[in-house]
Each structure stands twice: as structure tokens, then as C-alpha cells.
Design an enzyme around this catalytic site. Structure first.
Site, PDB file in Angstrom:
ATOM      1  N   CYS A 332       0.878  -1.198  -0.006  1.00 37.45           N
ATOM      2  CA  CYS A 332      -0.040  -0.175   0.062  1.00 37.45           C
ATOM      3  C   CYS A 332       0.806   1.422   0.072  1.00 37.45           C
ATOM      4  CB  CYS A 332      -1.180  -0.054   1.092  1.00 37.45           C
ATOM      5  SG  CYS A 332      -2.426   1.060   1.119  1.00 37.45           S
ATOM      6  N   HIS A 439      -3.759  -5.670   1.087  1.00 31.45           N
ATOM      7  CA  HIS A 439      -3.480  -6.093   2.478  1.00 31.45           C
ATOM      8  C   HIS A 439      -4.135  -7.423   2.648  1.00 31.45           C
ATOM      9  CE1 HIS A 439      -2.523  -1.899   3.668  1.00 31.45           C
ATOM     10  NE2 HIS A 439      -3.486  -1.610   3.137  1.00 31.45           N
TER      11      HIS A 439
END
Length: 500
Positions: A332, A439
Site C-alpha cells: 500500500c 493488504h
């Protein structure tokens, strides 16, 4: 059969989150339709809900314990700090505002409307709602316009139990002091206490418990022992027990810099539990140790955290790490740092543009709309290390849009609803640097093993994080059943005696 109970704490990290999760599981095992609820949460660990929103990761864990799908109503107000004074304000799962502390204080009247809407929604849908407070109700400076503790409990007349962490010391002072800081009508809502994280012979504690009952005229519902080795998602901060000393007997060394605004460090829970992996968190002022793999984690303020990384000298250490054959993985915000440039034209975080680390030929621009979705897919060929296809599943929470040639070699291929695959992330031409927006990258055993082989671990085993989490919830519930007077607790919550 309707009932509710609020768990408040004498301090942050007193055990509110864990206790609510355990009680959710206890009730779910008895066939009760139960839901968790946290009116206001401040956390950088978040999760994507079934209804397409974002809530605190702790409430997603509690929903799992309750055996129900997480929804935005379980955490209607989520505050995600982006600096020491500013934060993104998420209402009913969607980012609504960027505010400083003073502005949010004024906004609380509006936020409380969202809290009440979600509260009544859950009360209609579930038999029992277990509410988690935030911090401590005794924080006098936060009492005005409070929506997280007694400011919620009092208007809704929700009975309260107060939990304290005896491992910190001063447990009786914490409990009596907290009670003394409350107004009389708030004290009346407190039904009793729970003492958490006790070590030793409980009979030696009982004179103190008897004194507490005499002093307050309120019972202690239980003394919960210190439970080592629970594999449960952390609400926010990286606890001291997670920063284990180096284990030279483990075969793969993994290092994660603890960025000032690190988010979703739960991505690495599977690695912490892995028998072959020595996972080290590196904090401010600490040099990056020798490692096989360095992971740049998620960040709520990518530009500021990248500046911090450079101030620590970690950029130079990473260059040396790559020169000697090490691997670097970005997730991310950490993935965004690996590109050539970061742009924030709308001032969503720091504003302006800055150079990235330059190891992947791509640029990232922050856009106002946040991507929130649960995803499934498989690892790209650049990360398979000779293994067959490895399935991945997880979630995306980001405002960045990345473009550039590096994306032509994706790290992950995501399944699309209508068929086909959507590329995500990138792997460098030499195979040393990779990044993704996904994630939960290490959560699936097959993908976990493949990634560890890519990082240099031959004959990699795998850890089933979901199974560890489930076993921990069962162990937690068993412990509460054994060490708490649950019939008295349920009665205090106004629950029907059928579940006692």
C-alpha cells in the site's frame, strides 16, 4: 431477549477490545445473535466491511468472534490520524473530512447523530449489543461532547463494566479513581469491574477485591489471567510484546520499519507467528539490521513517512541491502514509496510532490475517492519462485492511483466479478523489489510460502493465520467462562436468564 453492555477501561489497552471479542464468542456459542459496537475509534488498523465501508480492525475481529459479517454500523466514527494534530474522519465507512483536533471537537455533535443511527440499527437487528469504549471515561479534558464513553452510555442508558489491567500496577487506584471522576448519574450506570491480565495466585488478590467491593458497593465480575500467545488482530499500536528480540535460530530475517503513521501492521501477523521467520520491527533511532527481506508497510501519510525514512538514513541502508542481494517489498503506502514520484495535488495528506525511492518505474497521485474493496486473486509470476499458482485474498484501502511501465509486471492478479484478471502492483526487472496495494498478502498459506521462497527461504513452511485466530478466540472464550461470574454479568446487562 434484548440486552446491551458497555465495556469501558481505566486506560487505553486495558483489554476492552479483547474482552468484547471474548464475550461475543461466549454469547455466539450459546446461540445468541450478538454484535460488537464501538461508537468512536481512533486507529490506523482498519478493515473493509461486507457493505463496502471501512471500520476499525478491532471491530472486524469482534464481528468474527460473534459469527457475523462486519458492517459500517459496528464502528460509525473512525478517526485515522495523518499527523500529530490532523486526521481523516470516516463516517459510516466513508472518508468525509480532514480535520484537526479542534475542528473535530466542534464536529462531534454531527458525528453523534451517526453514532445514534448505527446504535439503533444494531439494536433492531441483534439480540445483544456489546459496546466498547475508547481510552478512559476519566479523561476530564475530553468529557465535553464525549461520544465514545459516558457521553454515549448515559443518554442511551447502557449498563457499564469497567476493566483495568493489573499488569500495569495500581489496579485498585485505577478503578476507584476512575469511578470517582464520574458524575453520580454515570457512577450509577457502572455495574461492576473486571480485573485483567493477572499473574499468580488469585487467592492473594482477594483481600483487595473485597476492599474494592466494600469501597464502591460494586462487584468484581472476574479476575482474568494473563493469556500469552493469543493471535488476535491488534486495534492500533504495535505493542512491546510484538517487538521480540532477534532469534538467530530462525532462518529468514524480515525487517519492518515502524513508520510514524504506520497502518495495518496486522499484515505481518502471519510472519510473527511463523516458526522459520524472525520478524523485527525497527523504531525511531534504530538502524536497519541485516535482513533477507525488508517490508515497507502501509502509511496514512506517505510523503511524511518517506521523509522520516530518509531522515533515519533508511534509504541508504535499503540501497546497500539491495546491492547485497536482499529483497524489498512495499504494501500500500510502502508500495507507493517505491516509485519515482508521489503527488498530492488536492492536499489530502501533505500536499505537493516529492521524489520516491525510484526502484519501480511508476508514479502515484492521491485522489479524493478512496478505494475500499475485498479482493481475491493470485500471485504474479515474478513472486512465485518456481511454485504453482498461489491464491491470495485480502482488501484494498487506499487513495493513491499508480501509473507507469512497472505495472506491466504485476505482483498480484485480482479476480474480476465479470471474469478476467486485474493486475495490481509491480515487480522489478531483477526480481528484487516488489509492491502491491493488497493488504493481507501473507494470510493465505500458499501465497505466504511462495513469498517466503521469493525472499530466500528454501523449503518454506506455512502458517494458517485464520486457524490460529480461531483457536485464540476459542481459548479466550473458554478462559472467560472459567474465570468470570458470567451469570451476574449478563444479569447486570439486562439479559434474559435463558442465556445464563
Amino acid at each position: 431477549m434484548k440486552g446491551a453492555l458497555m465495556v469501558q477501561g481505566t486506560t487505553s489497552d486495558a483489554g476492552k477490545t479483547t474482552l468484547v471479542a471474548g464475550l461475543c464468542r461466549v454469547l455466539a456459542r450459546r446461540g445468541v445473535k450478538v454484535a460488537p459496537f464501538k461508537p468512536q475509534n481512533m486507529a490506523l488498523n482498519s478493515a473493509v466491511t461486507a457493505d463496502g465501508g471501512e471500520i476499525g480492525r478491532a471491530q472486524a475481529l469482534q464481528a468474527l468472534a460473534a459469527g457475523v459479517a462486519p458492517t459500517v454500523h459496528m464502528n460509525p466514527v473512525l478517526i485515522k490520524p495523518s499527523s500529530d494534530t490532523g486526521a481523516q474522519i470516516i463516517i459510516h465507512g466513508q472518508a468525509r473530512h480532514q480535520m484537526d483536533a479542534r475542528a473535530f471537537h466542534d464536529y462531534k455533535r454531527v458525528a453523534f447523530e451517526a453514532v445514534q443511527e448505527s446504535w439503533h440499527h444494531l439494536r433492531r437487528e441483534f439480540d445483544v449489543v456489546l459496546v466498547e469504549g475508547a481510552g478512559s471515561p476519566a479523561e476530564i479534558n475530553l468529557r465535553d461532547r464525549d461520544i465514545a464513553n459516558m457521553g454515549f452510555a448515559l443518554p442511551n442508558q447502557v449498563p457499564v463494566v469497567v476493566v483495568a489491567d493489573i499488569d500495569r500496577g495500581g489496579v485498585f487506584a485505577h478503578l476507584t479513581g476512575t469511578l470517582d471522576c464520574l458524575a453520580p448519574e454515570e457512577q450509577a450506570l457502572v455495574r461492576g469491574f473486571i480485573i485483567n491480565r493477572f499473574r499468580g495466585d488469585v487467592s492473594l488478590l482477594m483481600p483487595g477485591v473485597d476492599w474494592l467491593t466494600s469501597r464502591t458497593a460494586k462487584p468484581t465480575f472476574g479476575v482474568v489471567p494473563y493469556l500469552h500467545g493469543l493471535h488476535l488482530d491488534a486495534e492500533d499500536a504495535i505493542a512491546a510484546w510484538q517487538q521480540a528480540p532477534q532469534d538467530v535460530h530462525k532462518r529468514l530475517r524480515v525487517v519492518v520499519p515502524v513508520l510514524p503513521r504506520i497502518s495495518n501492521h496486522t499484515d505481518f501477523d502471519a510472519l510473527r507467528a511463523h516458526p522459520q521467520v524472525d520478524l523485527q520491527y525497527v523504531g525511531p533511532g534504530q538502524p536497519l539490521p541485516e535482513a533477507d527481506l525488508v517490508i515497507l508497510p502501509g502509511s496514512k501519510n506517505v510523503q511524511a513517512d518517506l521523509r522520516w525514512l530518509r531522515e533515519q538514513g533508511h534509504d541508504k541502508a535499503l540501497q546497500r541491502h539491495l546491492r547485497y542481494g536482499g529483497k524489498v517489498l512495499g504494501i500500500c503506502g510502502g508500495f507507493q514509496m517505491l516509485g519515482t514520484a508521489l503527488h498530492d495535488p488536492h492536499g489530502l495528506e501533505d500536499g505537493g510532490s516529492m521524489a520516491g525511492l525510484g526502484w519501480l518505474e511508476m508514479q502515484t497521485t492521491l485522489e479524493p475517492h478512496k478505494q475500499l474493496r475485498e479482493v481475491q486473486g493470485r500471485l504474479g509470476v515474478g513472486l512465485l519462485a518456481g511454485a504453482p499458482d498461489a491464491a491470495v485474498s485480502g482488501y484494498e484501502i487506499h487513495m493513491g492511483v499508480s501509473t507507469g511501465p512497472a505495472l506491466g509486471t504485476p505482483a498480484v492478479l485480482l479476480h474480476q466479478a465479470g471474469g478476467g484478471e486485474l493486475p495490481d502492483g509491480a515487480v522489478s526487472a531483477d526480481g528484487q523489489v516488489a509492491g502491491t496495494y493488497l493488504h493481507g498478502l501473507f494470510d493465505q498459506p500458499a501465497a505466504q510460502s511462495a513469498l517466503l521462497r521469493w525472499a530466500g527461504l528454501r523449503h518454506a513452511q506455512s502458517v494458517d493465520l485464520a486457524a490460529l485466530r480461531e483457536a485464540s478466540l476459542e481459548r479466550l472464550a473458554d478462559t472467560l467462562e472459567a474465570h468470570m461470574d458470567l451469570p451476574a454479568l449478563w444479569a447486570a446487562a439486562g439479559l434474559h436468564k435463558r442465556i445464563v
